[in-house]
Design an enzyme around this catalytic site. Structure first.
Site, PDB file in Angstrom:
ATOM      1  N   ILE A 164       0.928  -1.214   0.098  1.00  0.00           N
ATOM      2  CA  ILE A 164      -0.291   0.014   0.051  1.00  0.00           C
ATOM      3  C   ILE A 164       0.857   1.221  -0.092  1.00  0.00           C
ATOM      4  O   ILE A 164       2.060   1.312   0.307  1.00  0.00           O
ATOM      5  CB  ILE A 164      -1.016   0.190   1.177  1.00  0.00           C
ATOM      6  CG1 ILE A 164      -0.218   0.127   2.668  1.00  0.00           C
ATOM      7  CG2 ILE A 164      -2.068  -1.077   1.222  1.00  0.00           C
ATOM      8  CD1 ILE A 164      -1.126  -0.075   3.777  1.00  0.00           C
ATOM      9  N   ASP A 165       0.473   2.062  -0.404  1.00  0.00           N
ATOM     10  CA  ASP A 165       1.255   3.559  -0.454  1.00  0.00           C
ATOM     11  C   ASP A 165       1.712   4.033   0.535  1.00  0.00           C
ATOM     12  O   ASP A 165       1.241   3.590   1.915  1.00  0.00           O
ATOM     13  CB  ASP A 165       0.210   4.652  -1.125  1.00  0.00           C
ATOM     14  CG  ASP A 165      -0.342   4.329  -2.493  1.00  0.00           C
ATOM     15  OD1 ASP A 165       0.168   3.676  -3.147  1.00  0.00           O
ATOM     16  OD2 ASP A 165      -1.270   5.013  -2.705  1.00  0.00           O
ATOM     17  N   ARG A 166       2.680   4.814   0.798  1.00  0.00           N
ATOM     18  CA  ARG A 166       3.522   5.307   1.947  1.00  0.00           C
ATOM     19  C   ARG A 166       2.254   6.143   2.658  1.00  0.00           C
ATOM     20  O   ARG A 166       2.343   6.119   4.073  1.00  0.00           O
ATOM     21  CB  ARG A 166       4.575   6.291   1.568  1.00  0.00           C
ATOM     22  CG  ARG A 166       5.175   6.932   2.843  1.00  0.00           C
ATOM     23  CD  ARG A 166       6.607   7.715   2.390  1.00  0.00           C
ATOM     24  NE  ARG A 166       6.975   8.422   3.246  1.00  0.00           N
ATOM     25  CZ  ARG A 166       7.042   9.595   3.353  1.00  0.00           C
ATOM     26  NH1 ARG A 166       6.252  10.524   2.408  1.00  0.00           N
ATOM     27  NH2 ARG A 166       7.272  10.186   4.580  1.00  0.00           N
ATOM     28  N   THR A 168      -0.874   5.906   3.043  1.00  0.00           N
ATOM     29  CA  THR A 168      -2.033   5.039   3.419  1.00  0.00           C
ATOM     30  C   THR A 168      -1.495   4.069   4.673  1.00  0.00           C
ATOM     31  O   THR A 168      -0.332   3.970   4.527  1.00  0.00           O
ATOM     32  CB  THR A 168      -2.523   4.209   2.422  1.00  0.00           C
ATOM     33  OG1 THR A 168      -2.532   4.983   0.831  1.00  0.00           O
ATOM     34  CG2 THR A 168      -3.763   3.552   2.637  1.00  0.00           C
ATOM     35  N   ARG A 264      -7.114   6.415  -5.044  1.00  0.00           N
ATOM     36  CA  ARG A 264      -7.029   7.667  -5.126  1.00  0.00           C
ATOM     37  C   ARG A 264      -7.276   8.242  -6.608  1.00  0.00           C
ATOM     38  O   ARG A 264      -8.209   9.081  -6.453  1.00  0.00           O
ATOM     39  CB  ARG A 264      -5.511   8.194  -4.673  1.00  0.00           C
ATOM     40  CG  ARG A 264      -5.071   7.366  -3.400  1.00  0.00           C
ATOM     41  CD  ARG A 264      -3.644   7.553  -3.099  1.00  0.00           C
ATOM     42  NE  ARG A 264      -3.040   8.778  -2.900  1.00  0.00           N
ATOM     43  CZ  ARG A 264      -1.661   8.879  -2.926  1.00  0.00           C
ATOM     44  NH1 ARG A 264      -0.787   7.941  -2.597  1.00  0.00           N
ATOM     45  NH2 ARG A 264      -1.294  10.441  -2.507  1.00  0.00           N
TER      46      ARG A 264
END
Length: 338
Positions: A164-166, A168, A264
């Protein structure tokens, strides 16, 4: 500033970690402080530009002086595949592999802690905080979830099942054993994992919920962004509303596919950019400065049938998002404190 990082100029995004296939080298060169050895392969040199290893490394790692590189070679910090130190005067041989351990001076501290939700012989479920990268990249090394877990648990072989994104927060899974890693990763490849997210974003009274969003997401010219384009959809998300006020809503997002930045970009394209998103719909990313306004996106839960034990698994984040804002402070990329 890089210290011992052995980066080529402008190579902050280059992957230099040791390939997983070089198991023999990994066995000889152990993990140090949660970081595995990195590798550089000497290119062929038909013109004889480099007399020795030192000459090449000075060219390759231009941010370090010749004296610094020579000192590190002399201290045995660069080795061959057998773990033996390489001399500064060692003859240059094309295709030879050299190994070293990356380090970063003045690495930004991420002042939030991960929480281990579950661990058995095969699997680790972790509740990741906002702003903590999943794995080493660019100027983050020690301050990444993977390296933190390796240090904390003393396990060299753990690897993320997904990412998952940094920006998030929420539940992520790691496997512990290379022999069973493929069985778990297959779950994601065949969409056998139920992933539930929460997001806070503007309320759209003109839309009908629950709704399905399908679009085609591809890489954009901007290195940090993805974009949507016409064509056959490759990204699928189900969107529901949990609660709302006159301006904002708390949405439940169920990604059926797993494209980079999928939630997003799809929310932004629907006119509902996730609160505090610094990339979509407008790029206002300011580096790593202000950590008081986290992206209001949470990987709330993951559920699946364990391929090893056959037991149903469900892991839920202990984290929560902010309260719904009462007013809109701007047209997009609204700021909400944690």
């Amino acid at each position: 500033m890089v210290n011992g990082g052995w980066h080529a100029p402008n190579a902050s995004t280059r992957r230099t970690n040791l390939p997983a296939t070089t198991a023999r080298v990994k066995q000889i060169l152990p993990t140090r402080n949660g970081v595995g050895p990195s590798c550089v392969t000497l290119p062929q040199d038909p013109d004889g530009r480099w007399r020795n290893v030192l000459d090449y490394l000075v060219t390759r790692f231009g941010t370090l002086s010749r004296a610094e590189i020579e000192a590190r070679l002399g201290q045995g910090e660069i080795t061959d595949a057998n773990g033996l130190p390489v001399s500064p005067t060692a003859p240059y041989v094309g295709n030879r592999k050299l190994f070293y351990y990356r380090s970063i001076a003045d690495e930004p501290r991420i002042p939030f802690d991960e929480v281990i939700l579950f661990e058995d012989d095969f699997l680790i479920a972790v509740d990741k905080p906002h702003f903590l990268p999943m794995a080493p990249s660019g100027r983050f090394l020690q301050e990444t979830l993977l390296v933190r877990l390796k240090r904390k648990l003393g396990l060299d072989d753990i690897a993320p099942m997904h990412r998952i994104d940094r920006e998030t927060a929420g539940v992520v899974l790691f496997t512990k054993q290379p022999a069973t890693r493929g069985a778990y990763q297959t779950l994601f490849q065949h969409r056998l994992v139920d992933k539930q997210y929460q997001a806070i974003a503007p309320w759209r009274a003109d839309l009908v919920f629950p709704m399905t969003c399908r679009s085609r997401i591809v890489e954009s010219d901007h290195f940090m962004r993805m974009c949507e384009e016409p064509g056959e959809p490759n990204a699928h998300t189900e969107i529901q509303v949990e609660t709302h006020n006159n301006h904002f809503a708390r949405y439940r997002l169920t990604p059926i596919t797993g494209r980079k930045h999928q939630l997003r970009i799809q929310m932004a394209s629907l006119g509902m950019p996730i609160v505090n998103d610094q990339i979509y719909p407008r790029h206002v990313f300011d580096g790593d400065g202000d950590m008081s306004k986290p992206l209001q996106l949470l990987a709330q839960s993951i559920a699946f049938i364990d391929p090893i034990s056959g037991v149903p698994r469900r892991f839920e984040s202990q984290r929560t998002l902010a309260m719904l804002p009462e007013a809109i402070s701007g047209p997009a990329n609204q700021e909400v404190s944690a």
